[in-house]
Design a protein around this motif. Structure first.
Motif, PDB file in Angstrom:
ATOM      1  N   VAL A  43      31.128-102.424  25.029  1.00 19.39           N
ATOM      2  CA  VAL A  43      29.759-101.950  24.913  1.00 19.39           C
ATOM      3  C   VAL A  43      28.928-102.631  26.000  1.00 19.39           C
ATOM      4  O   VAL A  43      29.171-103.794  26.349  1.00 19.39           O
ATOM      5  CB  VAL A  43      29.177-102.219  23.504  1.00 19.39           C
ATOM      6  CG1 VAL A  43      29.093-103.694  23.214  1.00 19.39           C
ATOM      7  CG2 VAL A  43      27.841-101.549  23.330  1.00 19.39           C
ATOM      8  N   HIS A  44      27.981-101.869  26.524  1.00 19.91           N
ATOM      9  CA  HIS A  44      27.053-102.379  27.533  1.00 19.91           C
ATOM     10  C   HIS A  44      25.683-101.780  27.262  1.00 19.91           C
ATOM     11  O   HIS A  44      25.550-100.562  27.178  1.00 19.91           O
ATOM     12  CB  HIS A  44      27.527-101.989  28.936  1.00 19.91           C
ATOM     13  CG  HIS A  44      26.551-102.318  30.033  1.00 19.91           C
ATOM     14  ND1 HIS A  44      26.135-103.591  30.287  1.00 19.91           N
ATOM     15  CD2 HIS A  44      25.924-101.532  30.935  1.00 19.91           C
ATOM     16  CE1 HIS A  44      25.288-103.579  31.316  1.00 19.91           C
ATOM     17  NE2 HIS A  44      25.139-102.340  31.717  1.00 19.91           N
ATOM     18  N   SER A  45      24.712-102.629  27.063  1.00 18.01           N
ATOM     19  CA  SER A  45      23.339-102.151  26.846  1.00 18.01           C
ATOM     20  C   SER A  45      22.640-102.095  28.197  1.00 18.01           C
ATOM     21  O   SER A  45      22.495-103.115  28.867  1.00 18.01           O
ATOM     22  CB  SER A  45      22.585-103.098  25.917  1.00 18.01           C
ATOM     23  OG  SER A  45      23.245-103.153  24.683  1.00 18.01           O
ATOM     24  N   ALA A  57      16.415-102.357  25.235  1.00 18.17           N
ATOM     25  CA  ALA A  57      15.974-102.147  23.846  1.00 18.17           C
ATOM     26  C   ALA A  57      16.967-102.784  22.874  1.00 18.17           C
ATOM     27  O   ALA A  57      17.908-102.162  22.420  1.00 18.17           O
ATOM     28  CB  ALA A  57      15.833-100.661  23.564  1.00 18.17           C
ATOM     29  N   LEU A  58      16.755-104.051  22.594  1.00 22.48           N
ATOM     30  CA  LEU A  58      17.573-104.788  21.637  1.00 22.48           C
ATOM     31  C   LEU A  58      16.664-105.632  20.757  1.00 22.48           C
ATOM     32  O   LEU A  58      15.615-106.080  21.203  1.00 22.48           O
ATOM     33  CB  LEU A  58      18.553-105.722  22.347  1.00 22.48           C
ATOM     34  CG  LEU A  58      19.647-105.093  23.192  1.00 22.48           C
ATOM     35  CD1 LEU A  58      20.409-106.181  23.942  1.00 22.48           C
ATOM     36  CD2 LEU A  58      20.594-104.293  22.331  1.00 22.48           C
ATOM     37  N   SER A  59      17.110-105.888  19.547  1.00 26.80           N
ATOM     38  CA  SER A  59      16.423-106.847  18.697  1.00 26.80           C
ATOM     39  C   SER A  59      17.192-108.154  18.751  1.00 26.80           C
ATOM     40  O   SER A  59      18.409-108.156  18.946  1.00 26.80           O
ATOM     41  CB  SER A  59      16.384-106.341  17.251  1.00 26.80           C
ATOM     42  OG  SER A  59      15.622-105.177  17.155  1.00 26.80           O
ATOM     43  N   PHE A  64      21.642-111.967  25.794  1.00 26.38           N
ATOM     44  CA  PHE A  64      23.007-111.620  25.397  1.00 26.38           C
ATOM     45  C   PHE A  64      23.755-111.058  26.609  1.00 26.38           C
ATOM     46  O   PHE A  64      23.172-110.347  27.424  1.00 26.38           O
ATOM     47  CB  PHE A  64      22.993-110.589  24.259  1.00 26.38           C
ATOM     48  CG  PHE A  64      24.345-110.403  23.624  1.00 26.38           C
ATOM     49  CD1 PHE A  64      24.831-111.329  22.725  1.00 26.38           C
ATOM     50  CD2 PHE A  64      25.127-109.306  23.941  1.00 26.38           C
ATOM     51  CE1 PHE A  64      26.087-111.171  22.134  1.00 26.38           C
ATOM     52  CE2 PHE A  64      26.382-109.134  23.360  1.00 26.38           C
ATOM     53  CZ  PHE A  64      26.863-110.071  22.460  1.00 26.38           C
ATOM     54  N   PRO A  65      25.051-111.376  26.753  1.00 32.33           N
ATOM     55  CA  PRO A  65      25.804-110.929  27.925  1.00 32.33           C
ATOM     56  C   PRO A  65      25.782-109.410  28.120  1.00 32.33           C
ATOM     57  O   PRO A  65      25.619-108.644  27.170  1.00 32.33           O
ATOM     58  CB  PRO A  65      27.230-111.422  27.632  1.00 32.33           C
ATOM     59  CG  PRO A  65      27.030-112.588  26.723  1.00 32.33           C
ATOM     60  CD  PRO A  65      25.846-112.224  25.876  1.00 32.33           C
TER      61      PRO A  65
END
Length: 122
Positions: A43-45, A57-59, A64-65
């Motif tokens: 996974v890659h955001s 867009a993360l909570s 984080f890597p």
């Protein structure tokens, strides 16, 4: 007698590599291709441009890597940077904490040994 020019200069690959600078974005596509080819679930955001600049867009806690990948009993956290990029303090502490939790953590840049990256992902 005319002297012939030698072909196959052994320094040419190093010269070409020095001239071609791979962006972090291009490098990320290379890593994604390798993760997929070698059977990793990953996974890659991706950040998006907003009126306030680039945001992901993360909570939760920042830093984080870039990639999290799982294959069998292995889990990897991978942070990618351009050749001149540096970790933020938040990114550094995420990698430290994940390493202490038993996750393999890597900071990779385009200038790193490609064969070593491939060996890790195989």
């Amino acid at each position: 007698m005319k002297q012939q020019r030698k072909r196959g200069n052994p320094q040419l690959p190093e010269l070409v590599a020095a001239l071609i600078k791979e962006s972090e974005n291009d490098f990320s596509h290379t890593i994604e291709d390798l993760l997929t080819r070698f059977g990793w679930q990953w996974v890659h955001s991706r950040p998006a441009r907003t009126i306030d600049g680039w945001r992901t867009a993360l909570s939760g806690m920042q830093g984080f890597p870039d990639y999290f990948a799982v294959k069998g009993k292995r889990a990897l956290a991978i942070e990618l940077k351009s050749d001149t990029g540096e970790l933020s303090p938040e990114q550094y502490f995420w990698l430290v904490d994940l390493t202490e939790a038993g996750i393999e953590c890597y900071l990779w840049q385009p200038k790193d040994d490609f064969n070593e990256i491939v060996a890790i992902l195989k």
